[in-house]
Design a protein around this motif. Structure first.
Motif, PDB file in Angstrom:
ATOM      1  N   GLU A  43       0.836  -1.209   0.000  1.00 50.79           N
ATOM      2  CA  GLU A  43       0.000   0.000   0.000  1.00 50.79           C
ATOM      3  C   GLU A  43       0.867   1.254   0.000  1.00 50.79           C
ATOM      4  O   GLU A  43       0.581   2.230  -0.665  1.00 50.79           O
ATOM      5  N   LYS A  44       1.920   1.207   0.799  1.00 48.62           N
ATOM      6  CA  LYS A  44       2.795   2.380   0.876  1.00 48.62           C
ATOM      7  C   LYS A  44       3.490   2.629  -0.452  1.00 48.62           C
ATOM      8  O   LYS A  44       3.636   3.766  -0.894  1.00 48.62           O
ATOM      9  N   LEU A  45       3.939   1.562  -1.069  1.00 52.37           N
ATOM     10  CA  LEU A  45       4.631   1.705  -2.344  1.00 52.37           C
ATOM     11  C   LEU A  45       3.707   2.309  -3.398  1.00 52.37           C
ATOM     12  O   LEU A  45       4.073   3.229  -4.126  1.00 52.37           O
ATOM     13  N   VAL A  46       2.479   1.806  -3.457  1.00 55.32           N
ATOM     14  CA  VAL A  46       1.522   2.307  -4.438  1.00 55.32           C
ATOM     15  C   VAL A  46       1.271   3.791  -4.199  1.00 55.32           C
ATOM     16  O   VAL A  46       1.274   4.605  -5.128  1.00 55.32           O
ATOM     17  N   ALA A  47       1.091   4.160  -2.918  1.00 59.74           N
ATOM     18  CA  ALA A  47       0.823   5.572  -2.603  1.00 59.74           C
ATOM     19  C   ALA A  47       2.007   6.448  -3.006  1.00 59.74           C
ATOM     20  O   ALA A  47       1.830   7.521  -3.600  1.00 59.74           O
ATOM     21  N   ARG A  88      -3.750   4.668   2.985  1.00 54.78           N
ATOM     22  CA  ARG A  88      -4.583   5.075   1.837  1.00 54.78           C
ATOM     23  C   ARG A  88      -5.035   6.526   1.969  1.00 54.78           C
ATOM     24  O   ARG A  88      -5.058   7.269   0.983  1.00 54.78           O
ATOM     25  N   ARG A  89      -5.367   6.934   3.200  1.00 61.17           N
ATOM     26  CA  ARG A  89      -5.837   8.310   3.402  1.00 61.17           C
ATOM     27  C   ARG A  89      -4.705   9.290   3.101  1.00 61.17           C
ATOM     28  O   ARG A  89      -4.888  10.241   2.347  1.00 61.17           O
ATOM     29  N   VAL A  90      -3.528   9.026   3.691  1.00 61.91           N
ATOM     30  CA  VAL A  90      -2.386   9.903   3.448  1.00 61.91           C
ATOM     31  C   VAL A  90      -2.077   9.938   1.952  1.00 61.91           C
ATOM     32  O   VAL A  90      -1.724  10.978   1.387  1.00 61.91           O
ATOM     33  N   GLY A  91      -2.258   8.814   1.296  1.00 58.32           N
ATOM     34  CA  GLY A  91      -2.000   8.731  -0.142  1.00 58.32           C
ATOM     35  C   GLY A  91      -2.900   9.667  -0.932  1.00 58.32           C
ATOM     36  O   GLY A  91      -2.429  10.418  -1.782  1.00 58.32           O
ATOM     37  N   ARG A  92      -4.194   9.630  -0.611  1.00 53.57           N
ATOM     38  CA  ARG A  92      -5.135  10.496  -1.338  1.00 53.57           C
ATOM     39  C   ARG A  92      -4.832  11.968  -1.079  1.00 53.57           C
ATOM     40  O   ARG A  92      -4.781  12.778  -1.985  1.00 53.57           O
ATOM     41  N   GLU A  93      -4.629  12.288   0.204  1.00 44.45           N
ATOM     42  CA  GLU A  93      -4.362  13.691   0.565  1.00 44.45           C
ATOM     43  C   GLU A  93      -3.081  14.201  -0.091  1.00 44.45           C
ATOM     44  O   GLU A  93      -3.023  15.321  -0.580  1.00 44.45           O
ATOM     45  N   GLY A  94      -2.068  13.347  -0.079  1.00 43.94           N
ATOM     46  CA  GLY A  94      -0.768  13.748  -0.608  1.00 43.94           C
ATOM     47  C   GLY A  94      -0.847  14.127  -2.077  1.00 43.94           C
ATOM     48  O   GLY A  94      -0.302  15.152  -2.497  1.00 43.94           O
ATOM     49  N   VAL A  95      -1.529  13.308  -2.851  1.00 50.70           N
ATOM     50  CA  VAL A  95      -1.645  13.586  -4.287  1.00 50.70           C
ATOM     51  C   VAL A  95      -2.292  14.951  -4.495  1.00 50.70           C
ATOM     52  O   VAL A  95      -1.833  15.766  -5.295  1.00 50.70           O
ATOM     53  N   ARG A  96      -3.353  15.207  -3.706  1.00 48.25           N
ATOM     54  CA  ARG A  96      -4.056  16.484  -3.842  1.00 48.25           C
ATOM     55  C   ARG A  96      -3.124  17.640  -3.510  1.00 48.25           C
ATOM     56  O   ARG A  96      -3.059  18.628  -4.216  1.00 48.25           O
ATOM     57  N   GLU A  97      -2.375  17.472  -2.414  1.00 53.22           N
ATOM     58  CA  GLU A  97      -1.491  18.568  -1.985  1.00 53.22           C
ATOM     59  C   GLU A  97      -0.413  18.872  -3.018  1.00 53.22           C
ATOM     60  O   GLU A  97      -0.078  20.034  -3.262  1.00 53.22           O
ATOM     61  N   ILE A  98       0.128  17.818  -3.606  1.00 52.76           N
ATOM     62  CA  ILE A  98       1.205  18.032  -4.592  1.00 52.76           C
ATOM     63  C   ILE A  98       0.655  18.766  -5.814  1.00 52.76           C
ATOM     64  O   ILE A  98       1.252  19.725  -6.304  1.00 52.76           O
ATOM     65  N   LEU A  99      -0.509  18.340  -6.278  1.00 49.84           N
ATOM     66  CA  LEU A  99      -1.101  18.990  -7.453  1.00 49.84           C
ATOM     67  C   LEU A  99      -1.474  20.441  -7.128  1.00 49.84           C
ATOM     68  O   LEU A  99      -1.233  21.348  -7.925  1.00 49.84           O
ATOM     69  N   VAL A 126      -3.044   0.032   6.948  1.00 50.50           N
ATOM     70  CA  VAL A 126      -3.443   0.153   5.542  1.00 50.50           C
ATOM     71  C   VAL A 126      -4.359   1.345   5.320  1.00 50.50           C
ATOM     72  O   VAL A 126      -4.196   2.103   4.366  1.00 50.50           O
ATOM     73  N   TRP A 127      -5.323   1.545   6.232  1.00 42.21           N
ATOM     74  CA  TRP A 127      -6.298   2.610   6.011  1.00 42.21           C
ATOM     75  C   TRP A 127      -5.657   3.978   6.131  1.00 42.21           C
ATOM     76  O   TRP A 127      -5.910   4.857   5.307  1.00 42.21           O
ATOM     77  N   ALA A 128      -4.815   4.152   7.118  1.00 48.06           N
ATOM     78  CA  ALA A 128      -4.111   5.429   7.276  1.00 48.06           C
ATOM     79  C   ALA A 128      -3.255   5.698   6.042  1.00 48.06           C
ATOM     80  O   ALA A 128      -3.188   6.828   5.543  1.00 48.06           O
TER      81      ALA A 128
END
Lengths: 381, 336
Positions: free
Chosen positions: A139-143, A185-196, A181-183
């Motif tokens: 999960e971390k790698l994918v994020a 995924r959440r950090v993953g979604r937020e991170g993408v938004r922040e970078i963009l 895993v859930w944390a």
């Protein structure tokens, strides 16, 4: 047992998460740097390719911090990577390090052998426990790969050089700490938004308001080549950053998670991926009909797929003396000519001068920009 | 002195190469009005300033009041030159050389360029660059190697080319690697071959090396233009013509083509204003210093250029910690 492993781009995140979750003490080597490179160059065989030299540098760094075992991947086919682990163990032994080398061979369709090795590392934890650890690391790698993808879209349009990279660093640090895993995924979604957002982009990757007046659609370049050189920014002299700051969006077929999906996970678990792997093979067929070791075949096939996606050009990176990529490099000019697609092959080594690389990249981007100005954005956009 | 045009707009081009530093001034018609070429001698900043002062003096003889409208820089020292003199257009040497060749020979399709330490091939189609290559790990066949071989044979670099033309039976020399080439040359000389046959063989080997390294997989089509310092060597020109089977054009100012291209790029940019510091730069104090960055284990050696005490540029780092001089990101002290 304190274990370590070699660096390769984002690999350390999954490896650290997985091994720690199995109850091992993990020592992450210092990120590849000039000092670790010097160590690697001094002790590696002179004719070895660049990745091996960096591996040795990583290992010495980690062993000096107390690591006792190294987890290292094995390989098959006509690429020297297949005996890296053995050569590296010998070099370290000659240097006087008493170290155990645990070699994970590619499973060739069977996960049993690989799982058994990982399980033995964990001191015989139940398989379900091992599986959970793998899921978590995965999960971390994918994020993190998603963060990288967002960064490559954000960089060319950011108003302030470095702002997207700063958001990326912050998000990656939070991800490393995410527990479960859930944390993740959440950090993953937020991170993408922040970078963009740091570059004024909406989540779709389209310019939001304001768009800073930078040209859109921008130049897009596909990055193909040997896995390590594509994935490790230190080895490829941060080619993605350099191109991004010139206003170019870099597309990579080979994010680590993709490589794991196509090479390590048995095909029955992922019918979609199987299509992808054979698609690359089929695309390469007019020029290369069989496996040549490493990612040689992929480099040719991915180049052709990038053309179909409407990329303006392709950059091919490989370590100096890399046989599979030499095969690819000798076929790419012909493919480029047939497709009308500019292709730049770069063979990099420890002493590749920065000035020469910058000159080539700038000239290549000039060439692409001019083609765009004359012919407009490619139709297949 | 009444023949001097009263005023005139000029554009400057500066090419800071590994071995030589070149500068030209072009007028409204794109003609070269003044030019200089000096050995860089490891001191690019000093040579740029010296060249600029001489360029200004030359210009003063043909224009009463030259007005510099823009400055283009190129070559491996292009960033330094731009920071020092106030450059408007900073371009890689491949684009600069292509622009210059297209200006002189509009239908050129292949540019052969060999400089002091690097060599390039540039393919042009429809008035633009369509493909290019630069030498990577080997400097065989570049100006430095030729100079060294000339010196070993007790010849001036220019003599080597003239001598090669007199050869009737060039000897066979391995062109793959400079070390092998030199070994072969010593061998041929010790078994008694004439010097002209050896140097002619050397030129052919270097042309083979150049084409094998840079032109593989590329369609070389005439017209050919040969530029860069090595184009002065008539033996090399003859070897190229023999191998390619076509005439090869050597422009009069073949050494200056990079600088000329940079000047043309500045001219074409249609700048409203220039950052040029003026020919009085020679009177300003400029100083370079270096220090080790302590930001990470890379310990990059950062070089800093100061003009009259103020930081004009910093470079040498792998990250942007010091390079983004003047950008808001840096001034805000980005990285903690």
């Amino acid at each position: 047992m304190r274990v370590t492993f070699p660096h390769m781009g984002n690999l350390w995140i999954i490896a650290k998460t997985l091994l720690e979750d199995l109850g091992l003490e993990v020592i992450v080597p210092p990120l590849p740097n000039r000092r670790s490179l010097d160590v690697g160059v001094r002790h590696a065989p002179e004719f070895a390719c660049f990745p091996l030299k960096l591996n040795i540098g990583d290992f010495v760094g980690a062993l000096d911090q107390g690591a006792e075992a190294i987890v290292m991947a094995g390989g098959i086919g006509p690429c020297r990577f297949g005996h890296y682990a053995q050569v590296e163990a010998q070099v370290l032994h000659d240097l006087g390090y008493d170290v155990e080398m645990v070699i994970l061979e590619p499973p060739r369709g069977h996960l049993d052998g690989l799982l058994a090795k990982i399980r033995r590392l964990s001191g015989g934890k139940p398989l379900t426990r091992v599986w959970r650890a793998i899921r978590f690391g995965w999960e971390k790698l994918v994020a993190l790969d998603e963060f990288d993808r967002a960064l490559t879209r954000a960089r060319p349009v950011e108003r302030l050089t470095g702002s997207a990279a700063r958001a990326h660093r912050a998000a990656a640090a939070r991800l490393a700490d995410a527990d479960g895993v859930w944390a993740t995924r959440r950090v993953g979604r937020e991170g993408v938004r922040e970078i963009l957002c740091a570059a004024g982009l909406e989540e779709s990757g389209r310019p939001g308001e304001p768009s800073w007046g930078k040209p859109f659609p921008r130049l897009r370049v596909g990055l193909v080549g040997e896995l390590f050189m594509v994935a490790e920014p230190f080895a490829n002299q941060e080619i993605e950053r350099r191109l991004g700051e010139m206003g170019v969006e870099v597309l990579r077929p080979l994010y680590l998670s993709d490589w794991v999906r196509t090479h390590l996970i048995p095909r029955v678990f992922q019918p979609g991926r199987r299509r992808r792997a054979s698609e690359v093979k089929r695309a390469a067929r007019p020029y290369l009909g069989h496996f040549v070791g490493g990612e040689g075949l992929d480099s040719v096939g991915e180049t052709i797929l990038f053309d179909r996606q409407g990329c303006d050009g392709v950059i091919h990176v490989a370590p100096f003396t890399c046989m599979p990529e030499i095969v690819a490099a000798s076929l790419l000019p012909e493919a480029g000519r047939d497709l009308g697609l500019p292709v730049l092959s770069l063979f990099l080594d420890e002493h590749t001068a920065e000035a020469g690389l910058t000159t080539r990249l700038e000239a290549f981007v000039d060439l692409l920009g001019r083609r765009r100005a004359v012919g407009g954005a490619r139709e297949k956009w | 002195m009444g023949t001097k045009p009263a005023t005139g707009h000029v554009w400057l081009g500066i090419d800071v190469g590994s071995v030589t530093t070149k500068a030209v001034a072009v007028g409204e018609t794109g003609a070269i009005l003044a030019h200089i070429c000096h050995e860089t001698m490891g001191q690019p900043a000093r040579q740029v300033v010296r060249g600029l002062v001489e360029l200004g003096a030359q210009l003063a003889e043909v224009r009463r009041k030259p007005r510099v409208r823009g400055v283009g820089t190129t070559g491996s020292g292009r960033s330094l030159a731009a920071a020092l003199v106030g450059g408007d257009v900073v371009k890689n040497e491949i684009t600069a050389h292509a622009v210059a060749a297209l200006d002189l020979v509009p239908d050129v399709r292949t540019v052969l360029e060999i400089g002091g330490q690097d060599s390039k091939i540039i393919l042009l189609r429809d008035g633009g660059v369509s493909d290019f290559a630069m030498n990577t790990v080997c400097a065989a066949g570049t100006g430095s190697f030729l100079d060294r071989q000339a010196a070993r044979l007790g010849l001036a670099p220019a003599e080597l080319g003239e001598l090669a033309l007199r050869s009737k039976r060039p000897v066979r020399i391995a062109g793959r690697c400079a070390v092998f080439a030199e070994t072969d040359m010593v061998h041929q000389q010790q078994i008694g071959h004439a010097v002209e046959d050896i140097v002619a063989g050397l030129c052919q080997a270097l042309v083979r090396n150049y084409l094998n390294n840079l032109a593989k997989g590329k369609d070389l089509e005439p017209p050919f233009v040969f530029q860069g310092g090595v184009a002065a060597n008539r033996g090399m020109v003859a070897a190229f013509e023999g191998t390619l089977g076509h005439p090869v054009t050597v422009p009069e100012h073949h050494v200056l083509m990079g600088a000329f291209g940079a000047a043309l790029l500045a001219k074409e940019a249609g700048l409203a204003s220039t950052r040029f510091r003026g020919f009085g730069l020679g009177r300003m104090e400029h100083r370079t210093a270096s220090f080790d960055c302590d930001g990470c284990p890379n310990a990059c050696e950062i070089t800093e250029l100061r003009v009259d005490g103020a930081v004009a540029a910093r470079w040498g780092g792998r990250c942007d910690r010091w390079q983004r001089q003047g950008s808001p990101a840096r001034e805000a002290g980005v990285e903690a």
